[in-house]
Design an enzyme around this catalytic site. Structure first.
Site, short mmCIF file in Angstrom:
data_model
loop_
_atom_site.label_atom_id
_atom_site.label_comp_id
_atom_site.label_asym_id
_atom_site.label_seq_id
_atom_site.Cartn_x
_atom_site.Cartn_y
_atom_site.Cartn_z
N ASN A 146 -12.35 -29.47 23.04
CA ASN A 146 -12.71 -28.05 23.23
C ASN A 146 -13.22 -27.76 24.64
O ASN A 146 -12.94 -26.68 25.16
CB ASN A 146 -13.78 -27.66 22.20
CG ASN A 146 -14.51 -26.40 22.61
OD1 ASN A 146 -14.00 -25.28 22.45
ND2 ASN A 146 -15.70 -26.55 23.19
N SER A 154 -5.40 -22.03 24.86
CA SER A 154 -5.69 -20.61 25.14
C SER A 154 -4.37 -19.86 25.13
O SER A 154 -3.31 -20.46 25.37
CB SER A 154 -6.32 -20.49 26.53
OG SER A 154 -6.26 -19.16 26.99
N TYR A 176 -5.82 -22.30 35.67
CA TYR A 176 -6.25 -22.30 34.26
C TYR A 176 -5.02 -22.23 33.35
O TYR A 176 -4.90 -22.99 32.39
CB TYR A 176 -7.19 -21.10 34.02
CG TYR A 176 -7.77 -21.03 32.62
CD1 TYR A 176 -8.84 -21.84 32.24
CD2 TYR A 176 -7.26 -20.14 31.68
CE1 TYR A 176 -9.38 -21.76 30.97
CE2 TYR A 176 -7.81 -20.06 30.40
CZ TYR A 176 -8.87 -20.87 30.06
OH TYR A 176 -9.41 -20.80 28.79
N GLY A 205 -17.86 -30.30 24.51
CA GLY A 205 -18.44 -28.98 24.77
C GLY A 205 -18.94 -28.35 23.48
O GLY A 205 -18.80 -27.15 23.27
N LYS A 238 -3.71 -25.11 30.55
CA LYS A 238 -3.55 -24.86 29.12
C LYS A 238 -2.10 -25.05 28.69
O LYS A 238 -1.83 -25.52 27.58
CB LYS A 238 -4.05 -23.46 28.77
CG LYS A 238 -5.56 -23.28 28.99
CD LYS A 238 -6.40 -24.25 28.17
CE LYS A 238 -7.89 -23.98 28.26
NZ LYS A 238 -8.70 -24.88 27.42
N ILE A 287 -12.49 -14.48 23.22
CA ILE A 287 -13.59 -14.85 22.32
C ILE A 287 -14.92 -14.59 23.04
O ILE A 287 -15.06 -14.90 24.23
CB ILE A 287 -13.48 -16.36 21.93
CG1 ILE A 287 -12.06 -16.73 21.45
CG2 ILE A 287 -14.54 -16.72 20.88
CD1 ILE A 287 -11.58 -16.09 20.18
N ARG A 308 -22.35 -25.18 22.72
CA ARG A 308 -22.42 -23.71 22.90
C ARG A 308 -21.02 -23.11 22.74
O ARG A 308 -20.02 -23.83 22.67
CB ARG A 308 -23.03 -23.34 24.24
CG ARG A 308 -22.11 -23.52 25.42
CD ARG A 308 -22.72 -22.87 26.68
NE ARG A 308 -21.65 -22.54 27.61
CZ ARG A 308 -21.76 -22.62 28.92
NH1 ARG A 308 -22.89 -23.02 29.48
NH2 ARG A 308 -20.75 -22.29 29.70
P1 NAD Z 1 -18.19 -21.96 27.42
O1 NAD Z 1 -18.22 -22.01 28.89
O2 NAD Z 1 -19.07 -21.01 26.71
O3 NAD Z 1 -18.43 -23.41 26.81
C1 NAD Z 1 -17.74 -24.52 27.31
C2 NAD Z 1 -18.49 -25.77 26.94
O4 NAD Z 1 -17.81 -26.88 27.52
C3 NAD Z 1 -19.92 -25.78 27.49
O5 NAD Z 1 -20.76 -26.36 26.54
C4 NAD Z 1 -19.79 -26.66 28.72
O6 NAD Z 1 -21.00 -27.32 29.05
C5 NAD Z 1 -18.74 -27.66 28.26
N1 NAD Z 1 -18.08 -28.30 29.39
C6 NAD Z 1 -17.56 -27.73 30.50
N2 NAD Z 1 -17.09 -28.67 31.32
C7 NAD Z 1 -17.32 -29.86 30.72
C8 NAD Z 1 -17.07 -31.19 31.07
N3 NAD Z 1 -16.49 -31.52 32.23
N4 NAD Z 1 -17.43 -32.18 30.21
C9 NAD Z 1 -18.03 -31.89 29.04
N5 NAD Z 1 -18.30 -30.62 28.65
C10 NAD Z 1 -17.96 -29.63 29.48
O7 NAD Z 1 -16.67 -21.71 27.05
P2 NAD Z 1 -15.97 -21.27 25.67
O8 NAD Z 1 -15.55 -19.87 25.82
O9 NAD Z 1 -16.77 -21.70 24.52
O10 NAD Z 1 -14.65 -22.16 25.79
C11 NAD Z 1 -14.39 -23.32 25.02
C12 NAD Z 1 -12.91 -23.65 25.14
O11 NAD Z 1 -12.14 -22.56 24.65
C13 NAD Z 1 -12.44 -23.87 26.58
O12 NAD Z 1 -11.50 -24.92 26.61
C14 NAD Z 1 -11.80 -22.56 26.94
O13 NAD Z 1 -10.81 -22.73 27.93
C15 NAD Z 1 -11.20 -22.16 25.61
N6 NAD Z 1 -10.93 -20.74 25.46
C16 NAD Z 1 -11.92 -19.80 25.55
C17 NAD Z 1 -11.60 -18.46 25.38
C18 NAD Z 1 -12.63 -17.37 25.45
O14 NAD Z 1 -12.24 -16.18 25.42
N7 NAD Z 1 -13.90 -17.65 25.50
C19 NAD Z 1 -10.28 -18.08 25.14
C20 NAD Z 1 -9.30 -19.06 25.06
C21 NAD Z 1 -9.64 -20.38 25.21
#
Ligand code: NAD
Length: 256
Positions: A87, A147, A160, A9, A164, A193, A12
């Site tokens: 990620n 997370s 979810y 991932g 995690k 985030i 982005r």
């Molecule tokens: P996002 O949705 O902006 O980006 C996620 C990325 O993962 C995207 O590029 C998507 O295409 C890719 N992805 C999703 N499913 C996939 C798959 N099956 N195979 C390959 N790629 C895949 O999310 P984000 O906010 O950047 O989150 C990234 C990580 O951080 C995640 O694991 C999320 O759980 C974790 N996280 C996010 C937050 C937050 O507040 N944004 C907080 C805690 C944890």
């Protein structure tokens, strides 16, 4: 030779923030995602402009065949893998109370966030062991992006939280198993985030953050997570395998 990092991932959000910091630190990159090559071109070009060699590995971490394909393509291209950053992850398509949530959503979230990371780690770990046995100077590590939901209960997205919490144990399991090979495994635990994942709940979190949800009163940015991952990948925490690094602006500090 530059060391090679795979970021799932990585085109982005937090993944791109991580890829950016690793490129700045002099790693070559394999960035994975599910979107077609054309859709990630701008992100790939931005990373290349930082001096990294970048390959895009399209595929879903939820698919066994795609995971194998990804690793075999990196083998063909770089013939090395030093850093795996698990990620990629998804939120439930619909937030539903745990008294009503569906098995379909459970399966989708768990297969991506936990099973996908677990078995991709298995593939990468075996390859890292092989590299270490060939070259004792090999230096690798594995970093899982979990997370605060690993410990903070949200009853409208139970699947979810479970995924995690499971990833957190996966970190400890692989840390223990890879200890003899001196390959550290870490968990980075973000809070709120600013990414596409949280775009739909922006007003809610703007309000909560304004009211003091976090000790540091702002949204977290992908670069906040990226800088922590880069420090781990560089080897600044070599004697801390299995540890959790919080990137939550102090949100989870118990307060009275
Ligand atoms: P996002 O949705 O902006 O980006 C996620 C990325 O993962 C995207 O590029 C998507 O295409 C890719 N992805 C999703 N499913 C996939 C798959 N099956 N195979 C390959 N790629 C895949 O999310 P984000 O906010 O950047 O989150 C990234 C990580 O951080 C995640 O694991 C999320 O759980 C974790 N996280 C996010 C937050 C937050 O507040 N944004 C907080 C805690 C944890």
């Amino acid at each position: 030779m530059k060391r090679v990092a795979l970021i799932t991932g990585g085109t982005r959000g937090i993944g791109f923030g991580i890829a950016t910091q690793l490129a700045k630190e002099g790693f070559n990159l394999a960035v994975n995602g599910t979107r077609p090559e054309e859709a990630v071109q701008t992100a790939v070009e931005e990373l290349k402009a930082l001096g990294a060699e970048v390959m895009y590995c399209r595929g879903s971490i939820a698919s066994s065949a795609d995971r194998k394909n990804m690793i075999s393509n990196i083998r063909k291209h770089y013939d090395a893998l030093h850093i795996l950053v698990n990620n990629a992850g998804i939120a439930p398509r619909e937030r539903k109370d745990i008294l009503e949530a569906t098995e379909e959503s459970y399966d989708e979230v768990m297969t991506t966030n936990l099973k996908g990371c677990y078995f991709l780690t298995q593939l990468a770990a075996n390859w890292m062991i092989e590299q270490k046995q060939k070259d004792t100077g090999f230096s690798g590590c594995i970093i899982n992006v979990s997370s605060i939901s690993a410990t903070v209960a949200s009853v409208n997205r139970g699947e979810y939280c479970l995924s995690k919490a499971g990833l957190s144990m996966a970190t400890q399991l692989f840390a223990v198993r890879l200890g003899e090979f001196n390959i550290p495994v870490y968990e980075v635990r973000p809070g709120v985030i600013r990414t596409d994942m949280t775009a739909g709940v922006k007003e809610k979190y703007d309000k909560l953050i304004g009211e003091g949800l976090c000790v540091q009163q702002r949204w977290g940015e992908p670069a906040d997570v990226g800088k922590v991952v880069a420090a781990l990948a560089k080897g600044d925490f070599l004697y801390s395998t299995g540890q959790v690094v919080m990137v939550d602006g102090g949100m989870t500090i118990p307060r009275l």
